[in-house]
Write a protein that holds these residues in place. Sequence first.
Motif, PDB file in Angstrom:
ATOM      1  N   GLN A  97       0.763  -1.184   0.344  1.00 21.91           N
ATOM      2  CA  GLN A  97       0.035   0.057  -0.209  1.00 21.91           C
ATOM      3  C   GLN A  97       0.929   1.225   0.171  1.00 21.91           C
ATOM      4  O   GLN A  97       1.963   1.188   0.628  1.00 21.91           O
ATOM      5  CB  GLN A  97      -0.865   0.028   1.217  1.00 21.91           C
ATOM      6  CG  GLN A  97      -1.825  -1.246   1.383  1.00 21.91           C
ATOM      7  CD  GLN A  97      -2.553  -0.972   2.717  1.00 21.91           C
ATOM      8  OE1 GLN A  97      -2.090  -0.631   3.655  1.00 21.91           O
ATOM      9  NE2 GLN A  97      -3.810  -1.560   2.582  1.00 21.91           N
ATOM     10  N   ILE A  98       0.380   2.318  -0.722  1.00 18.60           N
ATOM     11  CA  ILE A  98       1.076   3.534  -0.450  1.00 18.60           C
ATOM     12  C   ILE A  98      -0.018   4.744  -0.349  1.00 18.60           C
ATOM     13  O   ILE A  98      -0.899   4.654  -1.056  1.00 18.60           O
ATOM     14  CB  ILE A  98       1.826   3.842  -1.899  1.00 18.60           C
ATOM     15  CG1 ILE A  98       2.835   5.215  -1.710  1.00 18.60           C
ATOM     16  CG2 ILE A  98       1.061   3.907  -3.308  1.00 18.60           C
ATOM     17  CD1 ILE A  98       3.735   5.280  -2.699  1.00 18.60           C
ATOM     18  N   ALA A  99       0.245   5.437   0.506  1.00 22.56           N
ATOM     19  CA  ALA A  99      -0.677   6.530   0.867  1.00 22.56           C
ATOM     20  C   ALA A  99      -0.418   7.817   1.072  1.00 22.56           C
ATOM     21  O   ALA A  99       1.131   8.167   1.172  1.00 22.56           O
ATOM     22  CB  ALA A  99      -1.167   6.084   2.023  1.00 22.56           C
ATOM     23  N   ALA A 100      -1.299   8.744   1.164  1.00 21.30           N
ATOM     24  CA  ALA A 100      -0.664   9.869   1.453  1.00 21.30           C
ATOM     25  C   ALA A 100      -0.471  10.523   2.807  1.00 21.30           C
ATOM     26  O   ALA A 100      -0.211  11.709   2.928  1.00 21.30           O
ATOM     27  CB  ALA A 100      -1.786  11.225   0.652  1.00 21.30           C
ATOM     28  N   ASP A 101      -0.724   9.535   3.711  1.00 24.75           N
ATOM     29  CA  ASP A 101      -0.694  10.077   5.170  1.00 24.75           C
ATOM     30  C   ASP A 101       0.038   8.802   5.961  1.00 24.75           C
ATOM     31  O   ASP A 101      -0.160   7.575   5.441  1.00 24.75           O
ATOM     32  CB  ASP A 101      -2.095  10.220   5.808  1.00 24.75           C
ATOM     33  CG  ASP A 101      -3.108   9.506   5.638  1.00 24.75           C
ATOM     34  OD1 ASP A 101      -3.050   8.552   4.555  1.00 24.75           O
ATOM     35  OD2 ASP A 101      -3.355   8.934   6.895  1.00 24.75           O
ATOM     36  N   GLU A 102       0.541   8.852   6.754  1.00 26.34           N
ATOM     37  CA  GLU A 102       1.059   7.865   7.580  1.00 26.34           C
ATOM     38  C   GLU A 102       0.153   6.958   8.216  1.00 26.34           C
ATOM     39  O   GLU A 102       0.708   5.747   8.547  1.00 26.34           O
ATOM     40  CB  GLU A 102       2.066   8.730   8.969  1.00 26.34           C
ATOM     41  CG  GLU A 102       3.294   8.158   8.741  1.00 26.34           C
ATOM     42  CD  GLU A 102       4.324   8.845   9.744  1.00 26.34           C
ATOM     43  OE1 GLU A 102       5.340   8.250  10.530  1.00 26.34           O
ATOM     44  OE2 GLU A 102       3.951  10.018  10.016  1.00 26.34           O
ATOM     45  N   ARG A 103      -1.134   7.174   8.462  1.00 28.84           N
ATOM     46  CA  ARG A 103      -1.870   6.239   9.149  1.00 28.84           C
ATOM     47  C   ARG A 103      -2.738   5.716   7.885  1.00 28.84           C
ATOM     48  O   ARG A 103      -3.716   5.022   8.222  1.00 28.84           O
ATOM     49  CB  ARG A 103      -3.040   7.291   9.997  1.00 28.84           C
ATOM     50  CG  ARG A 103      -2.093   7.860  10.991  1.00 28.84           C
ATOM     51  CD  ARG A 103      -3.381   8.523  11.977  1.00 28.84           C
ATOM     52  NE  ARG A 103      -4.265   7.690  12.478  1.00 28.84           N
ATOM     53  CZ  ARG A 103      -5.255   8.076  13.378  1.00 28.84           C
ATOM     54  NH1 ARG A 103      -5.406   9.330  13.337  1.00 28.84           N
ATOM     55  NH2 ARG A 103      -6.050   7.221  13.723  1.00 28.84           N
ATOM     56  N   ALA A 109      -2.791   3.871  -3.812  1.00 30.49           N
ATOM     57  CA  ALA A 109      -2.438   2.772  -4.666  1.00 30.49           C
ATOM     58  C   ALA A 109      -2.157   1.645  -3.723  1.00 30.49           C
ATOM     59  O   ALA A 109      -1.599   1.635  -2.649  1.00 30.49           O
ATOM     60  CB  ALA A 109      -1.359   2.900  -5.797  1.00 30.49           C
ATOM     61  N   GLN A 110      -2.527   0.235  -4.332  1.00 33.35           N
ATOM     62  CA  GLN A 110      -2.050  -0.900  -3.417  1.00 33.35           C
ATOM     63  C   GLN A 110      -2.217  -2.010  -4.516  1.00 33.35           C
ATOM     64  O   GLN A 110      -2.891  -2.022  -5.730  1.00 33.35           O
ATOM     65  CB  GLN A 110      -3.305  -1.070  -2.375  1.00 33.35           C
ATOM     66  CG  GLN A 110      -4.595  -1.203  -2.734  1.00 33.35           C
ATOM     67  CD  GLN A 110      -5.604  -1.379  -1.528  1.00 33.35           C
ATOM     68  OE1 GLN A 110      -5.036  -2.074  -0.322  1.00 33.35           O
ATOM     69  NE2 GLN A 110      -6.828  -1.122  -1.707  1.00 33.35           N
ATOM     70  N   PHE A 140       3.963  -2.869   3.632  1.00 30.84           N
ATOM     71  CA  PHE A 140       3.666  -4.192   3.145  1.00 30.84           C
ATOM     72  C   PHE A 140       2.798  -5.177   4.247  1.00 30.84           C
ATOM     73  O   PHE A 140       2.938  -4.863   5.494  1.00 30.84           O
ATOM     74  CB  PHE A 140       4.866  -5.035   2.714  1.00 30.84           C
ATOM     75  CG  PHE A 140       5.656  -4.309   1.619  1.00 30.84           C
ATOM     76  CD1 PHE A 140       5.527  -4.574   0.247  1.00 30.84           C
ATOM     77  CD2 PHE A 140       6.626  -3.282   2.055  1.00 30.84           C
ATOM     78  CE1 PHE A 140       6.212  -3.923  -0.728  1.00 30.84           C
ATOM     79  CE2 PHE A 140       7.382  -2.826   1.051  1.00 30.84           C
ATOM     80  CZ  PHE A 140       7.225  -2.841  -0.338  1.00 30.84           C
ATOM     81  N   LEU A 141       2.088  -5.970   3.865  1.00 33.20           N
ATOM     82  CA  LEU A 141       1.251  -6.675   4.514  1.00 33.20           C
ATOM     83  C   LEU A 141       1.477  -8.347   4.115  1.00 33.20           C
ATOM     84  O   LEU A 141       1.170  -8.610   2.985  1.00 33.20           O
ATOM     85  CB  LEU A 141      -0.184  -6.346   4.799  1.00 33.20           C
ATOM     86  CG  LEU A 141      -0.498  -4.878   5.061  1.00 33.20           C
ATOM     87  CD1 LEU A 141      -2.201  -4.598   4.578  1.00 33.20           C
ATOM     88  CD2 LEU A 141      -0.198  -4.673   6.414  1.00 33.20           C
TER      89      LEU A 141
END
Length: 535
Positions: A97-103, A109-110, A140-141
């Motif tokens: 996963q890539i996100a605009a915020d740390e949470r 995108a994922q 990563f998960l």
Amino acid sequence: MGHRDVNIGRDISLRGGATRRQFLTWSALVGALAFAPELNPAKASAQSGTPSSYPFRLGVASGDPLPDSVVLWTRLATDPFAPAGGMTPGVVPVQWQIAADERFTRVTAQGVELATEFDGWSVHVDVRGLEPAREYFYRFLVGPHASPVGRTKTAPSAGQPLSRLDFGWASCQKWEDGYFGAYADLAASNLDVVFFLGDYIYEYAIKDEGARAGRPRPESASRETMQLSDYRDRYAMYKADENLAAAHASAPFVSAFDDHEVDNNWASQISQDDDDPVLFLNRRADAFKAWWENTPVRANLKPQGPDMKVYRRLSFGDLVDFSVLDTRQYRSDQANGDKEHAQNAETADPSRTITGAEQEKWILDGFASPSKWNFLAHQTVISDLAQGLDGDRKVGMDPWSGYEASRHRILDGARERGTTNVASIVGDIHRTIVSELRRDYQDQASPVVGVEIATTSIASGKDGADVDTTGAAIANGSPHVKYGNARRGYLRSILTPDEWRSEVRVLDAVSRPGAAVRTATTVTVPDGRPEIQLG
């Protein structure tokens, strides 16, 4: 910015023990994984403990930022000091996963990639469709396990006005020589990009002595790395270092290799250990494969046997181009038996090269860039580091001082093209050296074309000193060298349209963990003038 559907990794191999039936079974499974509760982003959390099944002990990394893309990396290992990282042969689905915020409340995108034993359970995700000059967070998960969260940043668009770039560079991190405390400081620096310029691992057999005596290590560490499993184990041992992992998670890395990722002072198809050329190329193929598996670079850099084209150029808006070089794979054998030696007809021979003809042309073509600054990011010094004067003057044969014609062609090419703000950032020499770039260091009338800063090592060479015997000899024999320091550390820079300002960050000791980091000096180079200002 739209949400991206889960993607199945496209570069999936049937090698490494996976049959076609197993492959189809895993492919079908991946299609459903996005909806599996244990991989649901709402239910996954940062790993609070470290159960024996935790697969992210080697951390996460990102690299090679483009305006719309960055590479995300991890390598699964439940035990970094066990053969194969403690992994069981097979295939493991890994969600990213890539996100605009740390949470991760705004996932950009994922997708899902398959980690396989054929690639050492490494994952390289080339995320596309990102916004330029933007900070992102990623993770990563695997099953119930969440990796550490990494921070990355895309490059500005080509030609986009850029008022500032914060970057660092490092090299030479011999594990047994000391702790990687410099990386804790780098990780806290919030840099836009970090350049690693060679000697990420060392291939030598490791004795249980020195700074890290008694610390866990793979069984294979007691012998020199010669085959793929040895190299994989060595990378796992290094990447288990928490400070190195923190640095990788803090910013995108742009990585190059030097000699110790394969064998000390190798040149093209020649080993300095006098190995049979066929045996050495087999070893080089294994070393390259392990380097790719453990480095956040794109799939197009994946080696083809013993060949791997890694020189590449990265641009940051209208401010700077970084040409990342390979000065190992295409070089002529070192002159004069690869010993400290006076320059002579062999070092001046125009048929000898440190870059190869194709890469040399590519470097020269890059000098036509409209960017404000033009950096060469590579392995070892262009400048002569002479010890002794007149008849006693000797230089190294492994750096560019042993390949004078290559240096002349590159620096003459920059001058002929009217390129200003030429800079060279390097590592290799286990000391910080700030020097002028000249085509001829035995002629003080030779014009100054640019400035070179070599970073010291992260740990190689043990604690070092502010001034050592070699440093004093270089200062005596090299008037073009304006500063030297032989402590361990790294370089941290702020680049603007007006100046390039660097801090020499050093530690007084790497023999103990937690040593303080200080700024030994600052180096400022003004726009349009290859002048070195210290202080």
